[in-house]
Design a protein around this motif. Structure first.
Motif, short mmCIF file in Angstrom:
data_model
loop_
_atom_site.label_atom_id
_atom_site.label_comp_id
_atom_site.label_asym_id
_atom_site.label_seq_id
_atom_site.Cartn_x
_atom_site.Cartn_y
_atom_site.Cartn_z
N ASN A 180 0.83 -1.21 0.00
CA ASN A 180 0.00 0.00 0.00
C ASN A 180 0.86 1.26 0.00
OD1 ASN A 180 -2.39 -1.39 0.09
ND2 ASN A 180 -2.71 -1.17 2.28
N ILE A 181 1.86 1.26 0.87
CA ILE A 181 2.72 2.44 1.01
C ILE A 181 3.35 2.78 -0.34
CG2 ILE A 181 4.91 3.25 2.02
CD1 ILE A 181 4.02 1.71 4.61
N ILE A 182 3.86 1.76 -1.02
CA ILE A 182 4.52 2.00 -2.31
C ILE A 182 3.52 2.37 -3.40
CG2 ILE A 182 5.90 0.89 -4.11
CD1 ILE A 182 7.60 -0.27 -1.95
N ASP A 183 2.40 1.64 -3.45
CA ASP A 183 1.39 1.91 -4.49
C ASP A 183 0.76 3.29 -4.33
OD1 ASP A 183 1.90 -0.58 -5.40
OD2 ASP A 183 0.04 -1.51 -4.71
N TRP A 184 0.41 3.63 -3.09
CA TRP A 184 -0.26 4.93 -2.87
C TRP A 184 0.70 6.08 -3.16
CZ3 TRP A 184 -2.85 3.26 2.39
CH2 TRP A 184 -3.96 2.44 2.09
N ALA A 185 1.96 5.92 -2.78
CA ALA A 185 2.93 6.98 -3.04
C ALA A 185 3.05 7.19 -4.54
CB ALA A 185 4.28 6.62 -2.44
N LYS A 186 3.06 6.07 -5.28
CA LYS A 186 3.18 6.15 -6.73
C LYS A 186 1.95 6.85 -7.31
CE LYS A 186 4.47 3.07 -10.51
NZ LYS A 186 4.78 1.69 -10.86
N GLU A 187 0.77 6.42 -6.85
CA GLU A 187 -0.49 6.99 -7.34
C GLU A 187 -0.54 8.50 -7.08
OE1 GLU A 187 -5.10 7.13 -5.86
OE2 GLU A 187 -3.97 5.33 -5.37
N LEU A 188 0.01 8.94 -5.93
CA LEU A 188 -0.07 10.35 -5.54
C LEU A 188 1.19 11.14 -5.93
CD1 LEU A 188 -1.59 9.61 -2.03
CD2 LEU A 188 -2.79 10.77 -3.90
N SER A 189 2.06 10.52 -6.75
CA SER A 189 3.31 11.17 -7.20
C SER A 189 4.17 11.64 -6.04
CB SER A 189 3.01 12.38 -8.11
OG SER A 189 2.14 12.00 -9.13
N LEU A 190 4.30 10.81 -5.03
CA LEU A 190 5.15 11.15 -3.90
C LEU A 190 6.45 10.35 -3.99
CD1 LEU A 190 2.44 11.02 -1.09
CD2 LEU A 190 3.37 13.05 -2.19
N SER A 191 7.56 10.97 -3.56
CA SER A 191 8.82 10.24 -3.47
C SER A 191 9.19 10.13 -2.00
CB SER A 191 9.90 10.94 -4.30
OG SER A 191 9.99 12.30 -3.93
N GLY A 192 10.31 9.44 -1.70
CA GLY A 192 10.72 9.25 -0.32
C GLY A 192 11.22 7.84 -0.13
N PHE A 193 11.00 7.27 1.06
CA PHE A 193 11.39 5.88 1.27
C PHE A 193 10.58 5.28 2.41
CE2 PHE A 193 13.87 8.09 4.41
CZ PHE A 193 13.95 7.21 5.49
N CYS A 194 10.58 3.96 2.46
CA CYS A 194 9.92 3.24 3.54
C CYS A 194 10.93 2.26 4.11
CB CYS A 194 8.70 2.50 3.01
SG CYS A 194 8.07 1.29 4.18
N MET A 195 11.17 2.31 5.41
CA MET A 195 12.06 1.35 6.04
C MET A 195 11.20 0.41 6.88
SD MET A 195 15.19 1.87 8.79
CE MET A 195 14.20 1.89 10.29
N PRO A 196 10.96 -0.81 6.38
CA PRO A 196 10.14 -1.73 7.15
C PRO A 196 10.92 -2.26 8.34
CG PRO A 196 10.94 -2.81 5.18
CD PRO A 196 11.47 -1.40 5.15
N ARG A 248 12.58 18.09 -4.04
CA ARG A 248 12.68 16.69 -3.63
C ARG A 248 14.10 16.28 -3.23
NH1 ARG A 248 7.89 13.84 -5.09
NH2 ARG A 248 6.74 14.82 -6.79
N LYS A 249 14.18 15.48 -2.20
CA LYS A 249 15.48 14.93 -1.80
C LYS A 249 15.60 13.47 -2.22
CE LYS A 249 16.55 18.13 1.88
NZ LYS A 249 16.71 18.38 3.32
N PHE A 250 14.47 12.87 -2.64
CA PHE A 250 14.46 11.47 -3.04
C PHE A 250 13.87 11.38 -4.44
CE2 PHE A 250 13.93 11.84 1.52
CZ PHE A 250 14.92 10.99 2.02
N PRO A 251 14.48 10.58 -5.33
CA PRO A 251 13.98 10.51 -6.70
C PRO A 251 12.63 9.79 -6.84
CG PRO A 251 15.87 9.05 -6.39
CD PRO A 251 15.73 9.82 -5.13
N THR A 252 12.48 8.68 -6.10
CA THR A 252 11.22 7.93 -6.20
C THR A 252 10.90 7.48 -4.78
OG1 THR A 252 12.45 5.88 -6.43
CG2 THR A 252 11.74 6.95 -8.47
N LEU A 253 9.87 6.64 -4.62
CA LEU A 253 9.66 6.07 -3.30
C LEU A 253 10.11 4.62 -3.36
CD1 LEU A 253 7.48 6.70 -0.48
CD2 LEU A 253 7.49 4.33 -1.21
#
Length: 295
Positions: A180-196, A248-253
């Motif tokens: 969800n975190i990755i899909d929603w970020a993509k859908e909303l054009s957000l970049s960043g990262f997720c550390m599980p 942006r500081k991150f290219p993608t999520l």
């Protein structure tokens, strides 16, 4: 969404429409303007093999409300339910003959903000109607000439803030949540990262309204503990796509796994996280998360 989620969303729509028609039995209060779409939706719910409906259900809710020192005023809410509603917001346009164009734009933009902040993922037609009943009349007297809110300002204002959210969770293991975190970020054009792992860290950046939509979806999932640890907002003149890109500081999520050795892959190596943040120019954030100087 999976087939099951689609069925579920369709069922929620039908039960909400049934509720509306039982509460507002008269056509002057509530009328479905696209009966065919409603019939298709019902058919879809009742027959597993049925095709997805070809058009959204559209209806009108009319709300009468009193205006101070005046008679009753009627506001008309033209509504459409996207197929994914209530996962996404309903489409609502409130009109009244007494509203100027800029008053109408402001009213609709405020209604949308209210729904976005309070009801992401939940049925909200009745709440929207209540909000219109309680607040719409106030817009009739709003003098917007002085505050120079023109048609274009009302639509532009959402775009001009760049936001970066630093979200902290007790842990993130669940595969579906990570997806969800990755899909929603993509859908909303957000970049960043997720550390599980434990703790879980999510950073998203992009348009303010997109970050807020992302947060409202995420926090509705079940978590032991989740919060926004830190938030950065940058107001941008013009605030177009290019200005946002520059911030942006991150290219993608992407998902970042800094596996700690021998900890069954659960506990993340915070030293690696620190160096990753330092590289991105965000080292100060580490202290906000963990309350210690990084090394």
């Amino acid at each position: 969404t999976t087939e099951m989620a689609k069925q579920e969303e369709a069922e929620i729509q039908i039960s909400e429409l049934d509720l509306l028609s039982s509460m507002f039995p008269y056509e002057e209060e509530f009328v479905v303007t696209d009966q065919l779409a409603l019939a298709e939706l019902k058919h879809y719910v009742e027959n597993e093999s049925a095709e997805m409906p070809s058009s959204k259900v559209q209806f009108i809710l009319n709300v009468k409300t009193e205006v101070p020192n005046a008679s009753m005023v009627e506001f008309s809410m033209a509504c459409a339910l996207p197929f994914k509603y209530p996962t996404v917001l309903p489409e609502i346009t409130v009109r009244s003959s007494l509203l100027s164009r800029s008053q109408q734009i402001l009213l609709n933009s405020d209604l949308k903000t209210y729904l976005m902040q309070n009801f992401s993922g939940e049925p909200c037609m009745l709440s929207a109607r209540e909000w219109v009943k309680d607040h719409a009349a106030a817009y009739i007297d709003k003098d917007l000439s002085s505050s120079s809110v023109t048609a274009s300002d009302a639509t532009q204002s959402e775009v001009t803030t760049f936001t970066r959210l630093w979200i902290y969770s007790h842990h993130i293991y669940n595969k579906q949540k990570r997806k969800n975190i990755i899909d929603w970020a993509k859908e909303l054009s957000l970049s960043g990262f997720c550390m599980p792992g434990k703790p879980g860290v999510v950073c998203v950046e992009g348009f303010q309204s997109s970050c807020e939509e992302f947060w409202s979806r995420i926090r509705r999932l079940t978590w032991k503990r989740i919060l926004i640890r830190h938030r950065e907002d940058v107001s941008l003149e013009g605030g177009g796509h290019a200005d946002i890109q520059k911030q942006r500081k991150f290219p993608t999520l992407e998902e970042k796994c800094f596996d700690a050795h021998g900890a069954r892959g659960n506990h993340m190596d915070l030293g690696q996280l620190y160096h990753f943040l330092e590289e991105k120019g965000c080292a100060d954030i580490f202290q906000m998360y963990f309350g210690v100087e990084g090394h």
